[in-house]
Design a protein around this motif. Sequence first.
Motif, mmCIF file in Angstrom:
data_model
loop_
_atom_site.group_PDB
_atom_site.id
_atom_site.type_symbol
_atom_site.label_atom_id
_atom_site.label_comp_id
_atom_site.label_asym_id
_atom_site.label_seq_id
_atom_site.Cartn_x
_atom_site.Cartn_y
_atom_site.Cartn_z
ATOM 1 N N GLN A 459 0.816 -1.220 0.000
ATOM 2 C CA GLN A 459 0.000 0.000 0.000
ATOM 3 C C GLN A 459 0.847 1.267 0.000
ATOM 4 N N ASP A 460 2.060 1.164 0.427
ATOM 5 C CA ASP A 460 2.957 2.324 0.422
ATOM 6 C C ASP A 460 3.612 2.379 -0.955
ATOM 7 N N LEU A 461 2.962 3.063 -1.882
ATOM 8 C CA LEU A 461 3.401 3.027 -3.273
ATOM 9 C C LEU A 461 4.816 3.565 -3.460
ATOM 10 N N ALA A 462 5.248 4.450 -2.565
ATOM 11 C CA ALA A 462 6.598 5.003 -2.676
ATOM 12 C C ALA A 462 7.673 3.936 -2.505
ATOM 13 N N ARG A 463 7.309 2.798 -1.915
ATOM 14 C CA ARG A 463 8.284 1.723 -1.736
ATOM 15 C C ARG A 463 8.417 0.855 -2.987
ATOM 16 N N LEU A 464 7.567 1.052 -3.985
ATOM 17 C CA LEU A 464 7.570 0.201 -5.172
ATOM 18 C C LEU A 464 8.460 0.796 -6.266
ATOM 19 N N PRO A 465 9.166 -0.050 -7.007
ATOM 20 C CA PRO A 465 10.147 0.434 -7.993
ATOM 21 C C PRO A 465 9.519 0.744 -9.358
ATOM 22 N N TYR A 466 8.667 1.759 -9.423
ATOM 23 C CA TYR A 466 8.064 2.139 -10.699
ATOM 24 C C TYR A 466 9.131 2.632 -11.672
ATOM 25 N N ARG A 467 8.984 2.200 -12.926
ATOM 26 C CA ARG A 467 9.900 2.654 -13.973
ATOM 27 C C ARG A 467 9.143 3.101 -15.230
ATOM 28 N N LYS A 468 7.972 2.544 -15.480
ATOM 29 C CA LYS A 468 7.294 2.746 -16.756
ATOM 30 C C LYS A 468 6.073 3.653 -16.681
ATOM 31 N N VAL A 469 5.530 3.908 -15.494
ATOM 32 C CA VAL A 469 4.350 4.763 -15.419
ATOM 33 C C VAL A 469 4.684 6.151 -15.966
ATOM 34 N N VAL A 470 3.659 6.810 -16.500
ATOM 35 C CA VAL A 470 3.858 8.140 -17.078
ATOM 36 C C VAL A 470 3.926 9.166 -15.949
ATOM 37 N N ARG A 471 5.036 9.866 -15.864
ATOM 38 C CA ARG A 471 5.228 10.902 -14.849
ATOM 39 C C ARG A 471 5.046 12.278 -15.469
ATOM 40 N N PRO A 472 4.623 13.308 -14.723
ATOM 41 C CA PRO A 472 4.321 13.255 -13.293
ATOM 42 C C PRO A 472 3.010 12.536 -13.008
ATOM 43 N N LEU A 473 2.934 11.955 -11.800
ATOM 44 C CA LEU A 473 1.796 11.135 -11.408
ATOM 45 C C LEU A 473 1.602 11.280 -9.907
ATOM 46 N N PHE A 474 0.449 11.759 -9.510
ATOM 47 C CA PHE A 474 0.143 11.946 -8.094
ATOM 48 C C PHE A 474 -0.190 10.593 -7.460
ATOM 49 N N PRO A 475 0.296 10.270 -6.240
ATOM 50 C CA PRO A 475 1.060 11.100 -5.312
ATOM 51 C C PRO A 475 2.577 10.896 -5.396
ATOM 52 N N LEU A 476 3.045 10.126 -6.395
ATOM 53 C CA LEU A 476 4.494 9.974 -6.544
ATOM 54 C C LEU A 476 5.138 11.323 -6.827
ATOM 55 N N ASP A 477 4.382 12.183 -7.516
ATOM 56 C CA ASP A 477 4.795 13.560 -7.770
ATOM 57 C C ASP A 477 3.658 14.462 -7.303
ATOM 58 N N ARG A 478 3.991 15.647 -6.806
ATOM 59 C CA ARG A 478 2.945 16.508 -6.243
ATOM 60 C C ARG A 478 2.920 17.914 -6.822
ATOM 61 N N ASP A 479 4.037 18.453 -7.164
ATOM 62 C CA ASP A 479 4.079 19.855 -7.586
ATOM 63 C C ASP A 479 4.020 19.940 -9.106
ATOM 64 N N PHE A 480 2.820 19.749 -9.665
ATOM 65 C CA PHE A 480 2.679 19.853 -11.117
ATOM 66 C C PHE A 480 1.232 20.182 -11.453
ATOM 67 N N THR A 481 1.033 20.664 -12.662
ATOM 68 C CA THR A 481 -0.300 20.967 -13.169
ATOM 69 C C THR A 481 -0.741 19.848 -14.088
ATOM 70 N N ALA A 482 -1.935 19.336 -13.854
ATOM 71 C CA ALA A 482 -2.413 18.186 -14.627
ATOM 72 C C ALA A 482 -2.873 18.601 -16.012
ATOM 73 N N ASP A 483 -2.561 17.781 -16.977
ATOM 74 C CA ASP A 483 -3.095 17.932 -18.331
ATOM 75 C C ASP A 483 -4.370 17.088 -18.396
ATOM 76 N N LEU A 484 -5.515 17.731 -18.367
ATOM 77 C CA LEU A 484 -6.802 17.032 -18.381
ATOM 78 C C LEU A 484 -7.469 17.173 -19.746
ATOM 79 N N ALA A 485 -6.687 16.949 -20.782
ATOM 80 C CA ALA A 485 -7.184 17.069 -22.141
ATOM 81 C C ALA A 485 -8.274 16.033 -22.414
ATOM 82 N N VAL A 486 -9.285 16.433 -23.163
ATOM 83 C CA VAL A 486 -10.374 15.548 -23.557
ATOM 84 C C VAL A 486 -10.063 14.955 -24.920
ATOM 85 N N VAL A 487 -10.064 13.633 -24.984
ATOM 86 C CA VAL A 487 -9.884 12.912 -26.252
ATOM 87 C C VAL A 487 -11.253 12.384 -26.656
ATOM 88 N N THR A 488 -11.678 12.677 -27.863
ATOM 89 C CA THR A 488 -13.002 12.248 -28.307
ATOM 90 C C THR A 488 -12.894 11.157 -29.357
#
Length: 489
Positions: A459-488
């Motif tokens: 449950q403590d995701l910070a302990r897991l060795p992520y390598r492929k997820v798309v960053r930035p990604l909350f809560p692994l990263d916190r100080d960023f503005t999200a791109d909430l683009a709509v794909v149709t």
Amino acid sequence: MPRPLRVAIGGIHIESSTFSPHLSTADDFEVTRGDALLARYDWLSPAQPWATDVEWIPLVHARALPGGAVDRATYEAWATELVEKLAAAGPLDGMLLDFHGAMTVVGSDDAEGHLVAAIRSVLGPEPFVSAAMDLHGNVSQVLFDACDLLTCYRTAPHVDVWETRERAARNLVEALRRQQRPHKALVHVPILLPGEMTSTREEPARGLYARIPDIEARDGVVDAAIWIGYAWADQPRCRGAVVVTGTDATATAEAARELGGHFWAARDEFAFVAPTGSMDECLDTALAAVADPARRPFFISDSGDNPGAGGADDVTFALERMLARPEIRDGSRRAVFASLVDPQAVAQVADQPLGSPVRVTVGGRIDSRSPGPLPLDGILEAVADDPDGGRCVSVRVGGLSVFVTSRRMQYRLLESYARLGVKLDEVDLVVVKIGYLEPELFDAAGDWLLALTPGGVDQDLARLPYRKVVRPLFPLDRDFTADLAVVTG
């Protein structure tokens, strides 16, 4: 008179942790075909009004308890069967895909995307495809592009599984009868959270999902769905998602943008559904608390090795910590540990007379995280056959009953405990490999804690060795503005 609609049904249903050493094979799956597959869906027996005049074509459906990655040969055998049966089915108007959405196959980072692409290659571009998914699944761009309708559960714990599958089928049939391909809109939300922080029993998930009925009631909207995503796979597709489908392009896009914005805005409000701590901290609290009868049985979730989320089900860390407690070893406190999968250990002791002293080593054969295989020196107190766990035994060590199973299972139902002679209202402490408590356990618990234990679904995701997820990604990263683009689409 027009011919009946012809709709195929099939899928492969599992969520798979890439952080677990467990390998899911054909032996882990329950497979249905033909009439047995159709019998899974109660809207067909008797047929609901919307489902009449539809010819339902059963392909194959394979379902397993969450685990590690699926063996590639196992996956390819079922994918090939699905494709071949589709090709042999003749002209089809649509397909209902009944799957989880977080399957990992060895060598693939988007198993469902691969599967639906293979299906489309045979089905062609004209038939409609509708997917029913778990809200802990993932919506890749490939999956979104290949499906015409996507929906998912709206509750966690999941009490609307069959309702979701019926909704996906009904939306498909109604779209086919309108003879209008649905408009759809996707917003990826850069959030990745464990289910134990996003239960719809609690805010903010409860309020987030409560927005869906009002959105669906809008003109031009057919369905709105929110995927929390699957936190224990290291893949680019693993993140939150919102998909809205409808008859009006503008309405669907606006609804998806709005719902995605609410999801992102709530990110700092998500918290664990119960107080958390290390295993020892949880044991300290629980053993003090059970002096109050109102707080018994006290549950502790051994969450890092939860087989209901993909854990191997044989990490012995929590059991070792229990056995280190004098009040459990000497019988002053009555406790249960549920459970470890170890068919070798079960076979070693199950045929001995009840009450026999037994010495057996358990666990750590799949996931050998410290402390690895653990010796038990106790009494054989029960043997039972369980529809999920196969042959199971309970070994009593002082005041502790240790459940050992032949197949991986999650002890979420009271009847599973009863098979091994345990009535939970007579127990002080239950440590169970689970995350949030499923409904029967939640109702039975006097109190509970979530232990942040090691395992393939830590449950403590910070302990897991992520390598492929798309960053930035909350809560692994916190100080960023999200791109909430709509794909149709």
